[in-house]
Design a protein around this motif. Structure first.
Motif, PDB file in Angstrom:
ATOM      1  N   GLU A   1      14.068  18.958  20.233  1.00 52.46           N
ATOM      2  CA  GLU A   1      13.414  18.988  18.922  1.00 52.46           C
ATOM      3  C   GLU A   1      11.987  19.521  19.026  1.00 52.46           C
ATOM      4  N   ASP A   2      11.258  19.087  20.069  1.00 57.75           N
ATOM      5  CA  ASP A   2       9.890  19.574  20.257  1.00 57.75           C
ATOM      6  C   ASP A   2       9.863  21.065  20.573  1.00 57.75           C
TER       7      ASP A   2
ATOM      8  N   THR B   1      11.912  13.581   9.394  1.00 59.02           N
ATOM      9  CA  THR B   1      12.641  12.349   9.678  1.00 59.02           C
ATOM     10  C   THR B   1      13.737  12.658  10.690  1.00 59.02           C
ATOM     11  N   PRO B   2      14.210  11.660  11.420  1.00 61.63           N
ATOM     12  CA  PRO B   2      15.298  11.900  12.370  1.00 61.63           C
ATOM     13  C   PRO B   2      16.534  12.511  11.702  1.00 61.63           C
ATOM     14  N   ARG B   3      16.792  12.131  10.472  1.00 65.57           N
ATOM     15  CA  ARG B   3      17.946  12.680   9.747  1.00 65.57           C
ATOM     16  C   ARG B   3      17.779  14.185   9.517  1.00 65.57           C
ATOM     17  N   GLU B   4      16.559  14.602   9.144  1.00 63.35           N
ATOM     18  CA  GLU B   4      16.294  16.020   8.926  1.00 63.35           C
ATOM     19  C   GLU B   4      16.415  16.811  10.225  1.00 63.35           C
ATOM     20  N   VAL B   5      15.909  16.248  11.307  1.00 62.28           N
ATOM     21  CA  VAL B   5      16.000  16.908  12.608  1.00 62.28           C
ATOM     22  C   VAL B   5      17.461  17.057  13.014  1.00 62.28           C
ATOM     23  N   ASP B   6      18.266  16.012  12.839  1.00 63.71           N
ATOM     24  CA  ASP B   6      19.691  16.088  13.164  1.00 63.71           C
ATOM     25  C   ASP B   6      20.387  17.158  12.342  1.00 63.71           C
ATOM     26  N   ARG B   7      20.021  17.254  11.072  1.00 69.16           N
ATOM     27  CA  ARG B   7      20.642  18.251  10.198  1.00 69.16           C
ATOM     28  C   ARG B   7      20.333  19.676  10.677  1.00 69.16           C
ATOM     29  N   VAL B   8      19.079  19.917  11.070  1.00 67.69           N
ATOM     30  CA  VAL B   8      18.698  21.239  11.576  1.00 67.69           C
ATOM     31  C   VAL B   8      19.410  21.527  12.894  1.00 67.69           C
ATOM     32  N   MET B   9      19.446  20.550  13.779  1.00 63.46           N
ATOM     33  CA  MET B   9      20.086  20.748  15.087  1.00 63.46           C
ATOM     34  C   MET B   9      21.576  21.038  14.928  1.00 63.46           C
ATOM     35  N   GLN B  10      22.245  20.374  13.986  1.00 61.14           N
ATOM     36  CA  GLN B  10      23.669  20.596  13.777  1.00 61.14           C
ATOM     37  C   GLN B  10      23.932  21.960  13.151  1.00 61.14           C
ATOM     38  N   ALA B  11      22.965  22.497  12.430  1.00 58.59           N
ATOM     39  CA  ALA B  11      23.146  23.793  11.779  1.00 58.59           C
ATOM     40  C   ALA B  11      22.982  24.965  12.742  1.00 58.59           C
ATOM     41  N   LEU B  12      22.453  24.702  13.936  1.00 57.84           N
ATOM     42  CA  LEU B  12      22.254  25.779  14.905  1.00 57.84           C
ATOM     43  C   LEU B  12      23.588  26.252  15.463  1.00 57.84           C
ATOM     44  N   PRO B  13      23.719  27.564  15.688  1.00 50.40           N
ATOM     45  CA  PRO B  13      24.937  28.060  16.340  1.00 50.40           C
ATOM     46  C   PRO B  13      25.005  27.543  17.780  1.00 50.40           C
TER      47      PRO B  13
END
Length: 87
Positions: free
Chosen positions: A36-37, A5-17
């Motif tokens: 994301e891709d 989901t877009p929410r999950e993708v945002d969460r992963v992207m925000q967790a990146l250093p």
């Protein structure tokens, strides 16, 4: 594989250093794709590199050998049982 989901993708992207986000953005611009891709493909390649390849021919040969030995053992046991029953 289930789509994120877009929410999950945002969460992963925000967790990146920060350095990872910079590299990811650079790769996405070079490949003309969304970050994301690019991240999804990199994770897929990383996992594929960690999973060992399965030797199907070896597995089939092993099963064939085990089945042959089991069949021979069962045949021997049947012969003994038959001879024991005749005595």
């Amino acid at each position: 594989m289930a789509e994120l989901t877009p929410r999950e993708v945002d969460r992963v992207m925000q967790a990146l250093p920060p350095q990872a986000r910079i590299a990811l953005n650079a790769m996405s611009e070079l490949q003309h794709r969304s970050p994301e891709d690019v991240l999804r493909d990199e994770i897929r390649n990383y996992i594929a590199g960690r999973i060992p390849a399965v030797d199907l021919e070896g597995a089939v040969a092993s099963i064939r050998s085990s089945a042959y030995e089991a069949g021979r053992l069962i045949g021997t046991l049947r012969g003994w049982a038959k001879r024991f029953g005749e005595d």
